[in-house]
Scaffold this active site. Sequence first.
Site, short mmCIF file in Angstrom:
data_model
loop_
_atom_site.label_atom_id
_atom_site.label_comp_id
_atom_site.label_asym_id
_atom_site.label_seq_id
_atom_site.Cartn_x
_atom_site.Cartn_y
_atom_site.Cartn_z
N HIS A 55 -4.34 2.95 8.93
CA HIS A 55 -3.69 2.13 7.84
C HIS A 55 -4.63 0.96 7.46
O HIS A 55 -4.56 -0.09 8.41
CB HIS A 55 -2.41 1.70 8.12
N HIS A 57 -6.91 -1.75 3.96
CA HIS A 57 -7.11 -1.91 2.65
C HIS A 57 -8.49 -2.41 2.50
O HIS A 57 -8.82 -3.64 2.32
CB HIS A 57 -6.10 -2.96 1.94
N GLN A 150 -0.21 0.15 -6.00
CA GLN A 150 0.35 -1.22 -5.40
C GLN A 150 1.29 -1.90 -6.11
O GLN A 150 2.25 -2.34 -5.60
CB GLN A 150 -1.09 -2.20 -5.58
N HIS A 208 3.67 3.40 1.74
CA HIS A 208 3.92 2.10 2.14
C HIS A 208 5.42 2.01 2.06
O HIS A 208 6.16 2.26 0.73
CB HIS A 208 3.60 0.92 1.28
N GLU A 211 8.66 -1.86 3.58
CA GLU A 211 8.04 -2.99 4.10
C GLU A 211 8.68 -4.15 3.59
O GLU A 211 8.20 -5.09 2.65
CB GLU A 211 6.39 -2.83 3.49
N ASP A 307 -4.22 -2.64 8.76
CA ASP A 307 -3.56 -2.90 7.70
C ASP A 307 -4.65 -3.80 6.92
O ASP A 307 -5.15 -3.63 5.66
CB ASP A 307 -2.44 -3.71 7.67
FE FE2 Z 1 -0.88 -1.56 3.50
#
Ligand code: FE2
Length: 426
Positions: A55, A57, A150, A208, A211, A307
């Site tokens: 995971h 970005h 996103q 995702h 969260e 992440d």
């Molecule tokens: Fe993430």
Amino acid sequence: MFDLLIKGGTLPDGTVSDIAIAGDRIAATGRVEGDASEVIDATGDLVSPPFVDPHFHMDATLSYGLPRVNASGTLLEGISLWGELREIATVDEMIARALTYCDWAASMGLLAIRTHVDTTPDHLRGVEAMLEVKRRVAGYIDLQLVAFPQDGLYRTATGRANVLRALDMGVDVVGGIPHFERTMEEGAESLRDLCRVAAERALRIDIHCDETDDPMSRHVETLAREVTRHGLGSRAAGSHLTSMHSMDNYYVSKLLPLIAESGMTAIPNPLINITLQGRHDTYPKRRGLTRVKEMQAHGITVGWGQDCVLDPWYSLGTADMLDVAFMGLHVAQMTHPEEMARCFRMVTEDNARIMGLEGYGLKNGDFASLVILDAGNPTEALRLRAERLAVVSKGKVIARHNRNDTCLSLAGRPESVRRRHEGPER
Ligand code: FE2
């Protein structure tokens, strides 16, 4: 005649074994006789399969401070800042930052990464950039891309269409963010929609999911149901799942068997979850991490993800999965010797299973990818965040570090006190 022979290393299970490499594969293990073009003496060192991060970005990495720092430290301000940055960052800038990060990763023995790429903007510059990065690092890092809406699948006019466009362009995995859709119902519908897309295209899916600190954010229930309905099994993952930390225990006693039944995997991200969650709390302040040990007790595969590194959501990071596991160990209170060893497996074997990596491991016939650590065993590697003495990717030594600047630990073992980043040549 082998190409590379690693002598006398200690494997994560405590076995002492030579590893002989021919081409890009492991050719022999155990006590190996024979010559090799290059020999590395790993006596007393830990030889592990490479670290894996399921995971990340990479379209946002190494952008910390652009266009300005995240003053509140919250997830939502991070999303807002990223919304500005993705409109001004060029493809070349994103490629350059990502390649620098890949150098760091390779030098740390991190050789497989699943990265979410934001598909919200219609220009899809992030997708274009990450596909190019994937191509350029393919010789030494396995990069898996996730089409990640996103700003929500349905919250923008082209959110759904852009996910499909990204998949058509060659992105590997279906992504989503149900807790960010306008309503709980639209979040649930996004999961039904995305799981159908994954099933129809025979792709993996990584969501995702929940969260948030809101215990009523229960999208993981729908995700597990849809994963079961479509038979996606371990090809599906729920990332973060932080709301589970605040859910009612009775509800969780029903939820965990449903997740286990589905076969889906879970990816908490401890560095980020401990930092971003609980920001609305006064005291007691919640830890923000999902129920790791409880999921594992139900047979659910749980891996640690990183992440973020130096981006709108996180102001630190070094591409070191031992840092990630170290934080996870603390926040999840996994301090028993077996739990600490498990934490090491979570950033190696378990993460490899989550990503579905082929030929991962240290058996004959596996890809000759490994890392030699300045530690005697996995727990010591975690305690020291041990130096990566050498990193081998598909048969090639791509990074080496000296056993430098040492002092003596209490056990009398040389303990590294400094680490450097040295990337491979491209
Ligand atoms: Fe993430």
